[in-house]
Design a protein around this motif. Sequence first.
Motif, mmCIF file in Angstrom:
data_model
loop_
_atom_site.group_PDB
_atom_site.id
_atom_site.type_symbol
_atom_site.label_atom_id
_atom_site.label_comp_id
_atom_site.label_asym_id
_atom_site.label_seq_id
_atom_site.Cartn_x
_atom_site.Cartn_y
_atom_site.Cartn_z
ATOM 1 N N PRO B 14 39.797 34.789 43.492
ATOM 2 C CA PRO B 14 41.034 34.595 44.168
ATOM 3 C C PRO B 14 42.105 35.590 43.777
ATOM 4 C CG PRO B 14 39.895 32.420 43.888
ATOM 5 C CD PRO B 14 39.261 33.363 42.932
ATOM 6 N N LYS B 15 42.254 35.670 42.528
ATOM 7 C CA LYS B 15 43.358 36.482 42.100
ATOM 8 C C LYS B 15 43.299 38.031 42.501
ATOM 9 C CE LYS B 15 45.936 33.739 39.610
ATOM 10 N NZ LYS B 15 47.244 33.406 39.871
ATOM 11 N N VAL B 16 41.956 38.478 42.499
ATOM 12 C CA VAL B 16 41.539 39.779 43.193
ATOM 13 C C VAL B 16 41.926 40.041 44.489
ATOM 14 C CG1 VAL B 16 39.943 41.390 43.552
ATOM 15 C CG2 VAL B 16 40.192 39.938 41.253
ATOM 16 N N LEU B 17 41.726 38.922 45.446
ATOM 17 C CA LEU B 17 41.922 38.934 46.773
ATOM 18 C C LEU B 17 43.390 38.922 47.127
ATOM 19 C CD1 LEU B 17 40.563 38.837 49.773
ATOM 20 C CD2 LEU B 17 40.701 36.279 49.523
ATOM 21 N N GLU B 18 44.193 38.153 46.136
ATOM 22 C CA GLU B 18 45.608 38.178 46.341
ATOM 23 C C GLU B 18 46.115 39.600 46.154
ATOM 24 O OE1 GLU B 18 48.081 35.785 43.428
ATOM 25 O OE2 GLU B 18 46.979 34.287 44.475
ATOM 26 N N ALA B 19 45.507 40.169 45.058
ATOM 27 C CA ALA B 19 46.057 41.428 44.654
ATOM 28 C C ALA B 19 45.905 42.572 45.881
ATOM 29 C CB ALA B 19 45.396 41.945 43.534
ATOM 30 N N ASN B 204 31.667 40.694 37.959
ATOM 31 C CA ASN B 204 32.530 39.840 37.179
ATOM 32 C C ASN B 204 33.744 39.963 38.040
ATOM 33 O OD1 ASN B 204 32.621 38.268 34.684
ATOM 34 N ND2 ASN B 204 34.105 39.810 34.180
ATOM 35 N N GLY B 205 33.859 39.325 39.150
ATOM 36 C CA GLY B 205 35.173 38.918 39.836
ATOM 37 C C GLY B 205 35.698 39.949 40.817
ATOM 38 N N GLN B 243 42.143 46.057 42.127
ATOM 39 C CA GLN B 243 41.241 45.232 41.683
ATOM 40 C C GLN B 243 41.002 45.287 40.204
ATOM 41 O OE1 GLN B 243 37.527 44.112 44.296
ATOM 42 N NE2 GLN B 243 38.136 46.151 44.915
ATOM 43 N N PHE B 244 40.723 46.314 39.439
ATOM 44 C CA PHE B 244 40.692 46.170 37.960
ATOM 45 C C PHE B 244 41.983 46.166 37.346
ATOM 46 C CE2 PHE B 244 36.481 48.225 38.677
ATOM 47 C CZ PHE B 244 35.895 47.937 37.740
ATOM 48 N N GLN B 245 43.020 46.373 37.921
ATOM 49 C CA GLN B 245 44.621 45.920 37.398
ATOM 50 C C GLN B 245 44.601 44.390 37.482
ATOM 51 O OE1 GLN B 245 46.424 48.394 36.373
ATOM 52 N NE2 GLN B 245 48.336 47.189 35.792
ATOM 53 N N ALA B 246 43.913 43.807 38.570
ATOM 54 C CA ALA B 246 44.401 42.117 38.496
ATOM 55 C C ALA B 246 43.424 41.772 37.645
ATOM 56 C CB ALA B 246 43.815 42.007 39.966
ATOM 57 N N LEU B 247 42.183 42.461 37.384
ATOM 58 C CA LEU B 247 41.147 41.676 36.292
ATOM 59 C C LEU B 247 41.444 41.924 35.185
ATOM 60 C CD1 LEU B 247 37.757 42.916 38.453
ATOM 61 C CD2 LEU B 247 38.759 40.446 37.811
ATOM 62 N N LEU B 248 42.124 43.311 34.608
ATOM 63 C CA LEU B 248 42.438 43.537 33.344
ATOM 64 C C LEU B 248 43.661 43.409 32.784
ATOM 65 C CD1 LEU B 248 40.063 46.725 33.162
ATOM 66 C CD2 LEU B 248 39.738 44.734 32.079
ATOM 67 N N GLU B 249 44.777 43.314 33.499
ATOM 68 C CA GLU B 249 46.272 43.178 32.893
ATOM 69 C C GLU B 249 46.535 42.142 32.117
ATOM 70 O OE1 GLU B 249 48.977 43.838 36.294
ATOM 71 O OE2 GLU B 249 48.159 42.080 37.248
ATOM 72 N N TYR B 253 39.610 39.109 33.732
ATOM 73 C CA TYR B 253 38.085 39.613 33.758
ATOM 74 C C TYR B 253 37.470 38.846 32.313
ATOM 75 C CZ TYR B 253 34.159 43.113 33.087
ATOM 76 O OH TYR B 253 33.188 43.799 33.177
ATOM 77 N N PHE B 254 38.145 38.624 31.254
ATOM 78 C CA PHE B 254 37.461 38.102 30.123
ATOM 79 C C PHE B 254 37.477 36.504 30.235
ATOM 80 C CE2 PHE B 254 39.141 42.022 28.793
ATOM 81 C CZ PHE B 254 37.843 42.586 28.385
ATOM 82 N N ARG B 255 38.301 35.932 30.990
ATOM 83 C CA ARG B 255 38.304 34.578 31.228
ATOM 84 C C ARG B 255 37.179 34.231 32.149
ATOM 85 N NH1 ARG B 255 43.735 35.412 31.427
ATOM 86 N NH2 ARG B 255 43.878 35.086 33.655
ATOM 87 N N ILE B 256 37.002 35.171 33.262
ATOM 88 C CA ILE B 256 36.080 34.940 34.159
ATOM 89 C C ILE B 256 34.568 35.032 33.396
ATOM 90 C CG2 ILE B 256 34.616 35.954 35.962
ATOM 91 C CD1 ILE B 256 37.228 36.850 37.439
ATOM 92 N N ALA B 257 34.534 35.943 32.489
ATOM 93 C CA ALA B 257 33.169 36.114 31.794
ATOM 94 C C ALA B 257 32.970 34.968 31.029
ATOM 95 C CB ALA B 257 33.179 37.453 30.863
ATOM 96 N N ALA B 258 34.013 34.399 30.343
ATOM 97 C CA ALA B 258 33.794 33.258 29.211
ATOM 98 C C ALA B 258 33.455 32.032 30.089
ATOM 99 C CB ALA B 258 35.131 33.040 28.555
ATOM 100 N N HIS B 259 33.961 31.998 31.160
ATOM 101 C CA HIS B 259 33.656 30.801 32.025
ATOM 102 C C HIS B 259 32.040 30.862 32.603
ATOM 103 C CE1 HIS B 259 33.568 27.639 35.089
ATOM 104 N NE2 HIS B 259 33.108 28.323 36.042
ATOM 105 N N SER B 260 31.626 32.134 32.910
ATOM 106 C CA SER B 260 30.266 32.297 33.330
ATOM 107 C C SER B 260 29.489 32.256 32.190
ATOM 108 C CB SER B 260 30.056 33.706 33.795
ATOM 109 O OG SER B 260 30.945 34.201 34.902
ATOM 110 N N VAL B 261 29.768 32.713 31.114
ATOM 111 C CA VAL B 261 28.632 32.609 30.042
ATOM 112 C C VAL B 261 28.736 30.747 29.538
ATOM 113 C CG1 VAL B 261 28.466 32.983 27.545
ATOM 114 C CG2 VAL B 261 28.959 34.699 29.306
#
Lengths: 342, 342, 342, 342
Positions: B14-19, B204-205, B243-249, B253-261
Amino acid sequence: MYNFRNDYSEGCHPKVLEALTAVNGESVIGYGQDAYCAKCADLIREQCKAPQADVQFLVGGTQTNFTAIAAFLRPWESVICASTGHINGHEVGAVEATGHKILSSQVGADGKLTPAHIVSWVEACRDEHVTKPRLVYISDATETGGVYTKAELTALSECCKANNLLLFLDGARLGCALASGANDLTLADIASLTDAFYIGGTKNGAMMGEALVIVNPDLQPDFFRMKKREGAVLAKGWLLGVQFQALLEDGLYFRIAAHSVEMAQALQTGLKELGIPMLVDSPTNQIFPIVPDALLPELEKVCTFEVWGKADAGHTTIRFVTSFATPRESVDGLLAAVKKLV
Amino acid sequence: MYNFRNDYSEGCHPKVLEALTAVNGESVIGYGQDAYCAKCADLIREQCKAPQADVQFLVGGTQTNFTAIAAFLRPWESVICASTGHINGHEVGAVEATGHKILSSQVGADGKLTPAHIVSWVEACRDEHVTKPRLVYISDATETGGVYTKAELTALSECCKANNLLLFLDGARLGCALASGANDLTLADIASLTDAFYIGGTKNGAMMGEALVIVNPDLQPDFFRMKKREGAVLAKGWLLGVQFQALLEDGLYFRIAAHSVEMAQALQTGLKELGIPMLVDSPTNQIFPIVPDALLPELEKVCTFEVWGKADAGHTTIRFVTSFATPRESVDGLLAAVKKLV
Amino acid sequence: MYNFRNDYSEGCHPKVLEALTAVNGESVIGYGQDAYCAKCADLIREQCKAPQADVQFLVGGTQTNFTAIAAFLRPWESVICASTGHINGHEVGAVEATGHKILSSQVGADGKLTPAHIVSWVEACRDEHVTKPRLVYISDATETGGVYTKAELTALSECCKANNLLLFLDGARLGCALASGANDLTLADIASLTDAFYIGGTKNGAMMGEALVIVNPDLQPDFFRMKKREGAVLAKGWLLGVQFQALLEDGLYFRIAAHSVEMAQALQTGLKELGIPMLVDSPTNQIFPIVPDALLPELEKVCTFEVWGKADAGHTTIRFVTSFATPRESVDGLLAAVKKLV
Amino acid sequence: MYNFRNDYSEGCHPKVLEALTAVNGESVIGYGQDAYCAKCADLIREQCKAPQADVQFLVGGTQTNFTAIAAFLRPWESVICASTGHINGHEVGAVEATGHKILSSQVGADGKLTPAHIVSWVEACRDEHVTKPRLVYISDATETGGVYTKAELTALSECCKANNLLLFLDGARLGCALASGANDLTLADIASLTDAFYIGGTKNGAMMGEALVIVNPDLQPDFFRMKKREGAVLAKGWLLGVQFQALLEDGLYFRIAAHSVEMAQALQTGLKELGIPMLVDSPTNQIFPIVPDALLPELEKVCTFEVWGKADAGHTTIRFVTSFATPRESVDGLLAAVKKLV
């Protein structure tokens, strides 16, 4: 600033974004094997009156061009196109990268290829020491905004059939071609006169995406493998089906194109009235004013555009492009600004 | 239905779509030459502690793999990889399509390549009648969910340097690798130990997109032309930067991955407790249960998954994959359902 | 019948056959790793005054052209050449088959490329959406018999260096170029002004074979692997070394060429005296008379030749080629026959 | 020194040299469009009882392999072969250079592929994310001297037909295969059971040259253009027709092969009697003794050979190859020398 830089310089049409947003929470099978793509392919076959067609969604124009061309040809076969054709001058040799020579013909300012160009290459290539021409590549609209009439496309199609050539139409700007006052073709006409063509999404309201319509059944087998081999399969493939569905199901695609053409034509007419000549009288959404070099820095202050090339010692051809995102105010505003400048 | 089919079977976070929505009305220069991409590239260089790196955004994984590999190699050079490597078994010969042979090694169930595999190929290829190995391709996480430790990646890196080989890391699932309990690497470690790698967005998002980090300056010149030649330049390129800005800033990106794992590990632990063995003990977001064939039709009624292969006469290995979109309820629900079934 | 069909329409020079016969009973190591090739490579380096050069023997011209070009270029790089260049019009897209675009320039009737042609392409290709010109391909003699002067080749060489371009010279007919009255270049000049070139054997006395001289050390590594990959390594490779040794060790190569040129010039002069115009005044062993169409069937009765193309509605350009096997009697005989016909 | 290095380590058979010498003074049309090639192609069609076959002469084996394979396949199609197949391990990725993946199977010491190997790949490739197997490549004799029986080749042929696969036979050593005591195939059998194959000249008496027999009419169109594109058209093409005529018109080809096989078999039998084991019991002209490492320097003093690979810690597999130029005295002499050494 008035934006006339390009028709791929804005995001997607709000209705397309809405459609993407609507499906964002769903879980969908990947690689275009989903129901959205299937349904949209049906819709395209229906609008093209081509029930036998295979519809393939790809991400961009260069990708669609070389993937299709390389899928259709045998190694020793080559492509005939206008020297101004996108595959010849804007794609870093992507067709040659697949091993195929491009045979380019000098064409008129409108960018249109004719049967005479084709026949000339066919005759020049009878010798077995050169490549065998097998596919004719055209664009509608052309790189300089030109539009093929039904008579012209029919003549090309017949010439191709007579010479055992495939006819492939790059429709990156097909929307604006069909929406042009100079046009008398329908999607169904194009489907019946070509072997394959694509309906461009990127330049007409989509975020990204081109819908390739492979009309000729001989060219259809194994296309998915070819697409995958060329990196042209979008993992979340349904995003393309969803966008084209939004564009095509109720005519949005053609309304966007009609608006773009209307804005460009208003700008072209207005500039001509201000005494600014055109490289070519374009009937679509790209126009090519020839302006004094001294005007360029002034123009850069009021609008975005691209430099097309030197016209003569003191003049430059520039390009203005319109899109769904071009408001009437930009056209009027730019005309007013130019009026002050000239 | 509980969705465990794939990590590219949902739209974007959702945060990526928002961006994406936030910038949709803007006019931006195309082909990734925009300020969003530039800013995001800076951010990536910073997070990788690699100021010299060239950051290139591409659309998908197969595309990134073959474009990078073909850009880095001379015609007679080849690629060493695990026989289970994505380029070897899931990309319709895309690397060979660029003219390069793949030299594949049988590896363990965890999918990890070792210096011994590399040395073995180097020795086998001293004869000038075979290709010259020049690039080692690894994935982190591997195709079967394996994760390289810092010691392992360091050993591979040293082996490559000693043998004049480039090291390329496919990071389609790099987020989950870094978020895994088995991991002790950072982005900066990866940047310092490889010649190039990519940070996978698609799985990853992101809607789509991979951020290729070319760390080795010798491999950077002219990459844009190569990307364009391979159809890998997105016209509306800023969509990738955004998209990468939204994921990495801010670490999304790492929260998504942590949740998936976390979800995958909970599922794996639960299934093992129910007596279901695994093909391999995966520390990331893909798990590979071995189930009785009779269970498959029952499972299909409660969840989505992929068949990985036959395990033995009466058993099948399947794959469950988690993502940002996997709720805890799906894990618990599936475990409850399986408990009833076994 | 007087034979003027081609300079590859006879077997080899008797001295070459003698040399091949002399070694036929020996057992020699294959693939060009033998002492004959090594000794001949030394001889060529010496005659070229290029001790650093790598000498590689290949079987034919098309093969040498594309193998060298593809070995020297990165994927996105392209080749500048005359539109009449052999690689552009007589090799079934062999260069494109290796993935590289050819940028061809319209040149004069003598087939010679100039710095202006080169600069024009360099300027047209600054945009990153097109290929990067990296190699200039010329032939000496050209396809229409033209010969580069030292001043011309020096200018091309300097232009290439100034624009970071490699200069590659196709020497399929290098013997006749050097033997021409219009020539002031030596082998050593060519070696010092180009990055690579080849000494053509097939068209100047050998059964088959081209000696590629890679002058630029940067272009030398791994060339054997490239050659093998392209099917260009002759198993009984010493046959090429033996032939070139026979041709070069005592000047036979240049005597053959001098004879060929002398015969062609005598024929050209004679035909002009009989009122037959030439497409171009060729100073080498190919000449291009423009004859009335009505004369063609008569000519076919007395000699072999090739049709070059239509000159105008009633005339055809034909090609006469001379070789080591062209006796003075053929020239005199043909002139006498034409005298009767016109 | 006794020569057992290779069957391409001598010039041509004296009768072949005689034939080449006889035509050396003639003027002949180039590129294989001559009467010698035409007549020889007729002879081959007759000997193969395949009147519909297209016969194409090429220069070498690697060239013939990749030119044929690339001509026959579509871009996404791949080749099944033994891991020891020549295209997989001795041709610097020449097949991959044309864009096609090789799917290799581990086979037995005799190098022979079986229907089981084929079926295994076909099943592994049903997924559209991998290449589509389309051609099976085998060699007769194999790389380790093995020979296919009629039953085996028939089974392969039927398996190919059942799975829509083409069968291509590399006949670089076809003469020795057919001359072997283990053989029950004829040229006509091979023509009826394969889609294309070649009769190897280089390794059986010719200076150079392979005669490709394209039996399947679907694979024949435009092959000349493909050959030219790959640099595989010899300018003085008649030299190939003349050689194959000399080899095939009165059985010389088969007498050469019979002699080679007889010499190799005598050597193999003799060595076995001396207690030297073989890697494989080869029925053709290559044999593979396993010798103590300590013996190698001694052997090098008396004969030429190639090292095939390490057999175990103290032993090495070597290869002896015989040819038309192997006298009985060499066999006897080598056996006597080995007797003294062991």
